[in-house]
Enzyme design. Structure first.
Site, short mmCIF file in Angstrom:
data_model
loop_
_atom_site.label_atom_id
_atom_site.label_comp_id
_atom_site.label_asym_id
_atom_site.label_seq_id
_atom_site.Cartn_x
_atom_site.Cartn_y
_atom_site.Cartn_z
CE LYS A 155 -47.57 28.03 32.33
NZ LYS A 155 -48.53 29.01 32.83
P1 NAD Z 1 -44.03 31.77 42.72
O1 NAD Z 1 -42.87 30.91 42.39
O2 NAD Z 1 -43.85 33.23 42.84
O3 NAD Z 1 -44.70 31.26 44.09
C1 NAD Z 1 -45.07 29.94 44.34
C2 NAD Z 1 -45.25 29.79 45.85
O4 NAD Z 1 -45.78 28.48 46.14
C3 NAD Z 1 -43.96 29.90 46.65
O5 NAD Z 1 -44.21 30.65 47.82
C4 NAD Z 1 -43.63 28.44 47.02
O6 NAD Z 1 -42.84 28.34 48.18
C5 NAD Z 1 -45.04 27.92 47.22
N1 NAD Z 1 -45.19 26.48 47.21
C6 NAD Z 1 -44.68 25.57 46.36
N2 NAD Z 1 -45.08 24.33 46.71
C7 NAD Z 1 -45.86 24.47 47.82
C8 NAD Z 1 -46.58 23.57 48.66
N3 NAD Z 1 -46.57 22.26 48.44
N4 NAD Z 1 -47.30 24.07 49.70
C9 NAD Z 1 -47.32 25.39 49.95
N5 NAD Z 1 -46.65 26.28 49.18
C10 NAD Z 1 -45.93 25.83 48.15
O7 NAD Z 1 -45.15 31.39 41.64
P2 NAD Z 1 -46.41 32.25 41.19
O8 NAD Z 1 -46.04 33.02 39.99
O9 NAD Z 1 -47.00 32.93 42.38
O10 NAD Z 1 -47.37 31.08 40.70
C11 NAD Z 1 -48.17 30.32 41.62
C12 NAD Z 1 -49.23 29.57 40.83
O11 NAD Z 1 -50.03 30.50 40.11
C13 NAD Z 1 -48.71 28.58 39.78
O12 NAD Z 1 -49.59 27.48 39.71
C14 NAD Z 1 -48.79 29.37 38.48
O13 NAD Z 1 -48.92 28.54 37.35
C15 NAD Z 1 -50.06 30.16 38.73
N6 NAD Z 1 -50.16 31.37 37.91
C16 NAD Z 1 -49.21 32.36 37.97
C17 NAD Z 1 -49.37 33.50 37.19
C18 NAD Z 1 -48.39 34.66 37.29
O14 NAD Z 1 -48.65 35.69 36.64
N7 NAD Z 1 -47.33 34.57 38.06
C19 NAD Z 1 -50.45 33.62 36.33
C20 NAD Z 1 -51.40 32.60 36.30
C21 NAD Z 1 -51.26 31.48 37.10
#
Ligand code: NAD
Length: 421
Positions: free
Chosen positions: A107
């Site tokens: 990561k």
């Molecule tokens: P992203 O940046 O596209 O979206 C994150 C969202 O969370 C945003 O809308 C942000 O405003 C919101 N957010 C942040 N803090 C917040 C809070 N305290 N309360 C409510 N909303 C809040 O990120 P993503 O790619 O969608 O990733 C989200 C999660 O999923 C992360 O934990 C990431 O590690 C995990 N994840 C992502 C992927 C991927 O392929 N993108 C894969 C596996 C896991």
């Protein structure tokens, strides 16, 4: 090590210790797997558009590559720490093994609030970070991908910088690239869709029919949250509660997900000011009276107090580590009321399609979106049922079962390879 005092890393290590105890893991394997293989710490200097130089803390942590190259996203967030990245790298190892992908866990992260910087500044930052990492990443070594705050454009800059330094095009150095340079169809949607596939499977297991009466609450409306929302509304459920870092909204008739996404695209990626719902707090979204809860924001959101107040029937953990150890203890006690699809399983759709992208790139043969989604659905459903089987066999909680399955595959590979020298 530096990461030992970080709460997220401690959480990952404590989870690992508990699971290795339950599965009676070989002590020599356990002591090795408690720590990442390697961490790269970088100070990244970037010239801003106004001529100033800012320096950002950046990391890449490689946890384990016994089963294949390190694999894992790169996160741009204002609160990234080495410990958090180390924890996420460990979870990637279990996740890839759980999905039976020939990949290890890694990561990366840069401590930056990306929305406050221009496109040019983010490009300079990404290129400099990549150039510092050039000796440590590559299609056979470590393959980054998008995570919070990063996207296909950032992957394209990584791919280009790495290729410029090598002297030839190396699309396989990252996944989650734009399709114009070897990305896979369906990668952007994959994590959110995967969350929905596993939750639908959980509903089937619970004999619960998802339909027009099903209410879904989603914390975090970014890549994962919005694509999970699209899939749930496609199967007929109502998305009634949503939130992002600016606050929460409720609409008991159900949000028009496409409309929310279009609004956010025009509104600098945030929900702020969206008028098709009533404003509520972020906590109220988590504890809403909804059938399905999808935490899809950041880690440590469900602590013991929130866990005690949850009203949902199924949680599909889209985010990585959204539940604290204390929160998880409460969820374990409430297992009969709330079924948890743990993060390593629920959000593995992203890395699964990343794997498909890597395979397509190596073969120079690209699949249709239909093929990608069909394969993704097959892999997610198979993994869900394998975890359920382990759960029944060992009579354990779903998270423990998922980790037993992943850790056991890594341990078997380590024992087969032996310890060098
Ligand atoms: P992203 O940046 O596209 O979206 C994150 C969202 O969370 C945003 O809308 C942000 O405003 C919101 N957010 C942040 N803090 C917040 C809070 N305290 N309360 C409510 N909303 C809040 O990120 P993503 O790619 O969608 O990733 C989200 C999660 O999923 C992360 O934990 C990431 O590690 C995990 N994840 C992502 C992927 C991927 O392929 N993108 C894969 C596996 C896991």
């Amino acid at each position: 090590m530096e990461w030992d005092n970080d709460p997220t890393f401690q959480m990952a290590q404590r989870q690992f210790d508990e699971v290795s105890e339950v599965m009676n893991l070989d002590k020599n394997v356990a002591i090795r797997l408690r720590e990442p293989d390697r961490a790269i710490l970088i100070s990244v200097p970037v010239r801003m558009e106004d001529g100033r130089v800012e320096v950002f803390d950046a990391y890449r942590v490689q946890h384990n590559d016994t089963r294949g190259p390190y694999k894992g996203g790169i996160r741009y967030a204002h609160d990234v720490t080495l410990g958090e990245v180390a924890a996420l790298s460990m979870w990637m190892t279990w996740k890839c093994a759980l999905m039976n992908l020939p990949l290890g866990g890694g990561k990366g992260g840069i401590r930056i609030e990306p929305t406050k910087y221009t496109r040019l500044e983010l490009q300079r930052l990404t290129r400099r970070y990549t150039s510092e990492l050039v000796a440590f990443i590559g299609p056979q070594m470590d393959i980054p991908a998008p995570d919070m705050g990063t996207n296909p454009q950032i992957m394209a800059w990584i791919m280009d910088t790495y290729s410029q330094l090598k002297g030839y095009a190396v699309p396989g150095v990252v996944t989650g690239k734009p399709t114009t340079i070897g990305g896979s169809l369906g990668r952007v949607e994959a994590t959110g869709r995967g969350v929905a596939y596993t939750v639908l499977e959980a509903a089937k297991h619970l004999n619960y029919t998802i339909g027009a009466d099903t209410k879904v609450a989603i914390q975090g409306f970014g890549n994962v949250g919005s694509h999970a929302a699209l899939k749930f509304s496609k199967v007929g459920a109502k998305i009634t509660h949503i939130s992002d870092h600016t606050g929460g909204l409720v609409n008991l008739k159900g949000f028009n997900v496409q409309d929310v996404i279009e609004y956010m695209t025009k509104n600098n990626g945030t929900l702020k000011g969206y008028t098709e719902g009533d404003v509520i707090s972020q906590t109220e979204v988590l504890t809403a009276k909804a059938d399905i809860l999808i935490p899809a924001a950041t880690s440590s959101q469900i602590d013991d107090k929130i866990a005690a107040k949850l009203q949902c029937r199924i949680i599909g953990e889209g985010a990585n580590g959204p539940t604290t150890i204390e929160g998880d203890r409460v969820l374990k006690e409430r297992e009969k009321e709330i079924f948890v699809v743990p993060d390593v399983l629920a959000n593995a759709g992203g890395v699964t399609v990343s794997y498909f992208e890597w395979v397509q790139g190596l073969q120079n043969f690209f699949w249709s979106a239909k093929e990608v989604n069909r394969e993704l659905s097959n892999v997610m459903i198979k993994a869900f049922n394998e975890v359920l089987e382990v759960k029944k066999q060992h009579n354990v909680y779903m998270r423990t079962a998922a980790q037993i399955l992943g850790i056991d595959r890594v341990a078997k590979a380590m024992l087969a390879r032996g310890l060098y020298p």
